[in-house]
Design an enzyme around this catalytic site. Structure first.
Site, mmCIF file in Angstrom:
data_model
loop_
_atom_site.group_PDB
_atom_site.id
_atom_site.type_symbol
_atom_site.label_atom_id
_atom_site.label_comp_id
_atom_site.label_asym_id
_atom_site.label_seq_id
_atom_site.Cartn_x
_atom_site.Cartn_y
_atom_site.Cartn_z
ATOM 1 N N GLY A 28 0.791 -1.211 0.000
ATOM 2 C CA GLY A 28 0.000 0.000 0.000
ATOM 3 C C GLY A 28 0.827 1.266 0.000
ATOM 4 O O GLY A 28 1.819 1.396 -0.716
ATOM 5 N N SER A 29 0.462 2.205 0.844
ATOM 6 C CA SER A 29 0.886 3.591 0.756
ATOM 7 C C SER A 29 2.357 3.816 1.066
ATOM 8 O O SER A 29 2.926 3.219 1.986
ATOM 9 C CB SER A 29 0.041 4.431 1.713
ATOM 10 O OG SER A 29 0.470 5.772 1.713
ATOM 11 N N CYS A 30 2.949 4.750 0.312
ATOM 12 C CA CYS A 30 4.315 5.213 0.578
ATOM 13 C C CYS A 30 4.410 5.946 1.915
ATOM 14 O O CYS A 30 5.499 6.100 2.463
ATOM 15 C CB CYS A 30 4.775 6.140 -0.545
ATOM 16 S SG CYS A 30 4.783 5.393 -2.185
ATOM 17 N N THR A 31 3.275 6.432 2.435
ATOM 18 C CA THR A 31 3.263 7.176 3.693
ATOM 19 C C THR A 31 3.461 6.259 4.889
ATOM 20 O O THR A 31 3.577 6.725 6.020
ATOM 21 C CB THR A 31 1.946 7.968 3.819
ATOM 22 O OG1 THR A 31 1.746 8.728 2.627
ATOM 23 C CG2 THR A 31 1.962 8.937 4.979
#
Length: 587
Positions: A66-69
């Site tokens: 999922g997210s790079c964050t």
């Protein structure tokens, strides 16, 4: 007498020692949208660890996803004491590892990260207690009473560079000749290059920064520290969505406790020379890269779109590594920057379906992402469907939500797979998708159990000009139900294009709220009314994240169904024509 522990060895990604109760899952976890950094709770309601608390435990995952964050969430949890004691992985994960590395630099806090490989990872199932000591993992049936103590975490050292070919300019950056910010940025770039086994660095032409999302005080402290050190980007740099509409957050009723630091974070990145773009869909800007262009993009959906649809070359860069590369102009020469690392590793066969609507592609991307893990897929069976750019955007965003892969190929559609033989070897493993498989994922995304609809969520990723045109046609002469909030997130540039094209008039007459700068993954109350219980969206990405992020259940459907439900305040519960109709919908 206590039993002898099982001892495994692996590769230490971040040095250190720790022990704790083992928290094991055989499914990857996105820390962004999946973990609350201020409590340590797993909030991804689709994940087997949902509701568990990872604070102080040894967390074992096959990989991130999922997210790079996720790197920012990891750093935030480390800074406030709600991180795992240690992280054990089957596959090296750059996003989570980078979050730990940055916490070392900024907060002088850390946790060990150990990669043990897929075969050894399977042995962790059912184990109760784990101890990590550098490259050793000891498994116990219960908590050992041997008085063992974790050693103090040493400050990060200058990365070893003997195996990486550096230019004179690289060495000057590393020696501090261009200032403290560039020096620290180069140190972090080289730490990741060493981790990845990159033989050298390469020049990039542009950057897209995901680290401007406010995850808490630590994310703002990191950016402001760079500004204090004199940080200035060396390549053209755009900014992802921030956590609020910077111009209107007060008008929208956002609490100043979020609005002020979130706005300040965007301002800090602009002080480093980044452009005021504030969009999670930088591929919609005039500055979108060309095929073969070497770039550094973060934001998972943007990475996947750039690689897959545009044919540009980028890794799935973690938050904070993105700005470090922008400050140096140099990235590790590895992964999808290399032609040979862009080949398919899995073939997915999609059934021939009739009567497709725009809900098909995000659902398919979501399902394929779960099948792939970190493998790059070649999707066959869509050659005659001719998906639009909006379809590919929706597919890629959902794919990036459930997969760790930075790239997909669609035979006969995406540029590198127009001739599938160019990306596929002769012996690719094959996964066949049946319509019944898609029905399972449909119900996974449709978490609402009542037909009521309180909020219509559109624009995750940000709306395109053509999506505005489509929505304007659907809204023409109609009006939303007075109890339903309809909100659309988009970038400032696309909003003005839509206004000039005349698309906004019927949409605003319909009663929709237009929000720029931020995206639905950051939107909360009061844009979502406190009394609202159910959302409806055409985004596979947001249908996955919303239950954890905002605590509401979700109806997932096509854009036309969203508009109909906005008028009636009810979801029809109809299955699309392309799904098996013998099943009974759950609403």
């Amino acid at each position: 007498m206590p039993s002898t522990p099982t001892v495994l060895t692996g590769r230490s990604l971040v040095e250190g020692s720790a022990q704790g109760l083992l928290l094991f899952a055989d499914v990857g976890l996105s820390f962004w949208g999946g973990v609350d950094p201020f409590s340590g709770e797993v909030i991804d309601r689709h994940h087997p660890l949902s509701g568990e608390n990872l604070t102080g435990r040894v967390l074992a995952l096959p990989s991130g996803r999922g997210s790079c964050t996720g790197s920012s969430v990891m750093m935030e949890a480390i800074s406030n004491g709600h991180a795992p004691a240690a992280l054990v992985l089957a596959e090296a994960d750059e996003i989570l590892t980078l979050g730990v590395r940055v916490a070392q630099v900024i907060f002088e806090r850390s946790l060990p990260v150990l990669c043990i490989g897929k075969e050894a990872f399977a042995a962790l199932r059912g184990q109760a207690f784990a101890r990590v000591e550098e490259d050793r993992l000891s498994l116990f049936e219960g908590s050992p009473e041997d008085g063992w103590q974790a050693r103090e975490v040493a400050a990060p050292v200058r990365p070893a560079t003997t195996g990486i070919a550096l230019s004179e300019h690289d060495r000057n950056l590393l020696d501090g000749q261009y200032g403290k910010a560039a020096q620290v940025a180069m140190q972090i770039v080289l730490q990741m290059a060493e981790l990845q086994g990159a033989p050298a660095l390469l020049d990039v032409t542009q950057a897209h920064i995901d680290g401007c999302i406010y995850t808490g005080p630590a994310s703002l402290r990191f950016a402001e520290q760079l500004v204090q050190w004199g940080a200035q980007v060396r390549v053209p740099t755009t900014l992802n969505s921030i956590s609020v509409d910077q111009r209107r957050w007060r008008e929208l009723g956002v609490d100043a406790a979020l609005g002020e630091p979130a706005s300040a974070l965007g301002t800090a990145y602009m002080a480093m020379g980044a452009q005021l773009s504030y969009t999670c869909a930088p591929y919609l800007l005039d500055s979108a890269p060309k095929a073969g262009e070497q770039i550094v993009w973060a934001e998972s959906n943007a990475v996947v779109y750039a690689n897959s649809v545009l044919g540009a070359r980028t890794q799935k860069y973690p938050d904070y590594l993105d700005i470090c590369i922008a400050l140096t102009g140099r990235a590790p020469l590895t992964g999808c920057h290399l032609a040979e690392r862009r080949k398919a590793q899995l073939q997915i066969e999609v059934p021939a379906l009739q009567g497709l609507d725009d809900a098909f592609y995000p659902l398919l991307g979501y399902h394929i992402g779960m099948l792939c893990g970190s493998r790059i897929p070649l999707v066959r069976g869509l050659e005659r469907s001719q998906p639009s750019l909006d379809d590919l955007k929706a597919f890629g965003a959902a794919f990036a939500t459930t997969s760790a892969a930075p790239l997909f190929h669609i035979a006969g559609v995406t540029p590198e797979a127009l001739d599938p033989a160019q990306v596929a070897g002769a012996s690719l493993p094959v996964e066949r998708i049946e319509p019944s498989d898609l029905l399972v994922s449909w119900h996974e995304l449709n978490s609402a159990r009542t037909p009521s609809v309180d909020v219509i969520s559109l624009g995750n990723p940000h709306f395109s000009l053509s999506e505005f045109a489509h929505l304007a046609r659907l809204c023409q002469g109609r009006r939303r139900h007075p109890s339903v909030v309809v909100a659309i997130t988009c970038g400032r540039a696309v909003l003005e294009q839509a206004r000039s094209a005349g698309h906004l008039e019927p949409i605003e007459a319909f009663g929709a709220t237009l929000i720029t700068d931020t995206c639905w993954c950051m939107v909360g109350e009061p844009v979502i009314p406190p009394a609202a219980r159910t959302l409806m969206t055409n985004s596979g990405k947001y249908a996955h994240y919303a239950p954890g992020l905002v605590g509401r259940s979700v109806h997932f459907a096509s854009l036309a169904e969203c508009v109909d439900s906005a008028c009636s305040a009810h979801a029809s519960g109809r299955l699309p024509a392309w799904l098996p109709q013998e099943a009974i919908a759950h609403v």
